[in-house]
Write an enzyme that holds these catalytic residues in place. Structure first.
Site, short mmCIF file in Angstrom:
data_model
loop_
_atom_site.label_atom_id
_atom_site.label_comp_id
_atom_site.label_asym_id
_atom_site.label_seq_id
_atom_site.Cartn_x
_atom_site.Cartn_y
_atom_site.Cartn_z
CG HIS A 143 0.57 56.08 4.55
ND1 HIS A 143 1.23 55.89 3.19
CD2 HIS A 143 -0.49 56.78 4.07
CE1 HIS A 143 0.49 56.31 2.00
NE2 HIS A 143 -0.58 56.88 2.38
CG HIS B 275 0.58 58.02 13.58
ND1 HIS B 275 0.02 59.24 13.92
CD2 HIS B 275 1.92 57.92 13.09
CE1 HIS B 275 0.98 59.87 13.53
NE2 HIS B 275 2.20 59.35 13.12
CG HIS C 209 6.40 56.53 12.03
ND1 HIS C 209 5.89 57.09 10.85
CD2 HIS C 209 5.62 57.63 12.95
CE1 HIS C 209 5.18 58.00 10.76
NE2 HIS C 209 5.16 58.38 12.28
CD GLU D 8 8.56 59.37 10.87
OE1 GLU D 8 7.55 59.93 11.64
OE2 GLU D 8 8.35 59.16 9.75
CG HIS E 41 4.67 60.38 15.80
ND1 HIS E 41 5.09 60.39 14.66
CD2 HIS E 41 5.91 60.58 16.55
CE1 HIS E 41 6.27 60.47 14.39
NE2 HIS E 41 7.00 60.61 15.60
CB THR F 45 7.12 62.45 9.74
OG1 THR F 45 6.36 61.76 9.98
CG2 THR F 45 7.91 63.09 10.80
CB THR F 46 2.98 61.55 6.11
OG1 THR F 46 2.22 62.33 6.76
CG2 THR F 46 3.59 60.40 7.08
N1 MJT Z 1 4.10 61.54 11.38
S1 MJT Z 1 2.86 62.50 11.78
O1 MJT Z 1 2.79 62.76 13.08
O2 MJT Z 1 3.54 63.74 11.24
C1 MJT Z 1 1.38 62.38 11.05
C2 MJT Z 1 0.55 63.60 11.34
C3 MJT Z 1 0.97 64.64 11.95
C4 MJT Z 1 -0.09 65.67 12.21
C5 MJT Z 1 -1.46 65.50 11.86
C6 MJT Z 1 -1.74 64.61 10.80
C7 MJT Z 1 -0.81 63.53 10.71
C8 MJT Z 1 -1.37 62.37 10.08
C9 MJT Z 1 -0.35 61.25 9.70
C10 MJT Z 1 -0.77 60.15 9.06
C11 MJT Z 1 -0.04 59.11 8.95
C12 MJT Z 1 1.42 59.19 9.27
C13 MJT Z 1 1.63 60.25 10.18
C14 MJT Z 1 1.11 61.43 10.33
ZN ZN Z 2 4.05 60.10 12.93
#
Ligand code: MJT
Ligand code: ZN
Length: 265
Positions: free
Chosen positions: A64, A92, A94, A104, A117, A199-200
């Site tokens: 992802h 990570h 997007h 996003e 993020h 967001t996932t």
């Molecule tokens: N896009 S995201 O930051 O919500 C997010 C996470 C947020 C909090 C904890 C774990 C997360 C794991 C993700 C894994 C892949 C993409 C967004 C992810």
């Molecule tokens: Zn994210």
């Protein structure tokens, strides 16, 4: 058996709520930041971002996004709108299929080329990240918008490992002297903040977003390297082409009366 989800077709964002009911909740992310409706909050203390650069971390392609997981108890975040201390878990991004889309969150309807993020979990209130991820105030995500411009030297420390993680589940150990703080904008006092969600899937409503106003520049060539990752290890398009990981951003979600606070006037 984990439910497959993605960013297009039947498993795309419009259907996430069928298997992940929280995706249909009232405080979902991302959102559009309407700068005419944000509210200045003068009560915020300075944001305290203390990362050490001697942490060993590993870079993974989870299908992802790429995820740089950090296992240092010396990378902490506190202050600003936060009541507790949070520890960096992973970061990570997007991004889009071209430089005109990819972020996003949007600002006054403007979408950026990518969004970083940095995910932190509340170590004052919870015993593990797995617990914190499901709980209110469990997660704080530092967020920076990215646009195409001049090359960003710091990003090359991450991008140089991408050849090892091109395929899904590929991982690479990063133990060079790298401090993720170099990926943030210079101005760390001006930000927006609001309460939202992952967001996932499973879209837990546990996230406090802190979104810097200043946009970070990376080169178009560096953005193209994000798009070099593959979405799956085997499936090929009928043309025999690898399927590349692009447009991994969720559409913006209803604000439902939430107010976005600003640390600046
Ligand atoms: N896009 S995201 O930051 O919500 C997010 C996470 C947020 C909090 C904890 C774990 C997360 C794991 C993700 C894994 C892949 C993409 C967004 C992810
Ligand atoms: Zn994210």
């Amino acid at each position: 058996k984990p439910v497959a989800w993605g960013y297009e077709g039947d498993i795309g964002p419009c259907n996430w709520h069928k298997y992940f009911p929280k995706a249909g909740g009232k405080r979902q992310s991302p959102i559009d930041i309407d700068t005419s409706a944000t509210q200045y909050d003068g009560s915020f203390k300075p944001l305290r971002i203390h990362y050490d650069s001697h942490m060993c971390s590993s870079l993974t392609n989870n299908g992802h996004t790429f995820c740089m997981s950090v296992n240092s108890d010396q990378c902490n975040l506190s202050g600003g709108p936060l009541e507790d201390k949070y520890r960096l878990l992973q970061f990570h991004c997007h991004w889009g299929s071209d430089d005109t889309k990819g972020s996003e969150h949007t600002v006054d309807g403007h979408q950026y080329a990518a969004e970083l993020h940095l995910v932190h979990w509340n170590t004052d209130k919870f015993k593990s990240a797995d617990e914190a991820i499901e709980k209110n105030q469990g997660i704080a995500v530092l967020t920076a918008f990215i646009k195409a411009g001049k090359e960003h030297r710091g990003w090359n420390h991450v991008l140089s490992h991408f050849k090892d993680i091109k395929k899904v589940q590929g991982t690479s150990t990063v133990n060079e002297d790298f401090n993720p703080k170099c990926l943030l904008p210079e101005n760390q006092t001006d930000y927006w903040t609001y309460e939202g969600s992952l967001t996932t899937p499973p879209c837990h409503e546990s996230v406090r977003f802190i979104i810097f106003k200043e946009v970070v520049e990376v080169s178009s060539e560096q953005l193209a390297q994000f798009r070099s990752l593959c979405v799956c290890s085997s499936r090929k398009r009928d043309t025999g082409e690898d399927e590349h990981l692009v447009d991994n951003f969720r559409p913006i979600q209803p604000l439902n009366g939430r107010v976005v606070k600003a640390s600046f006037q």
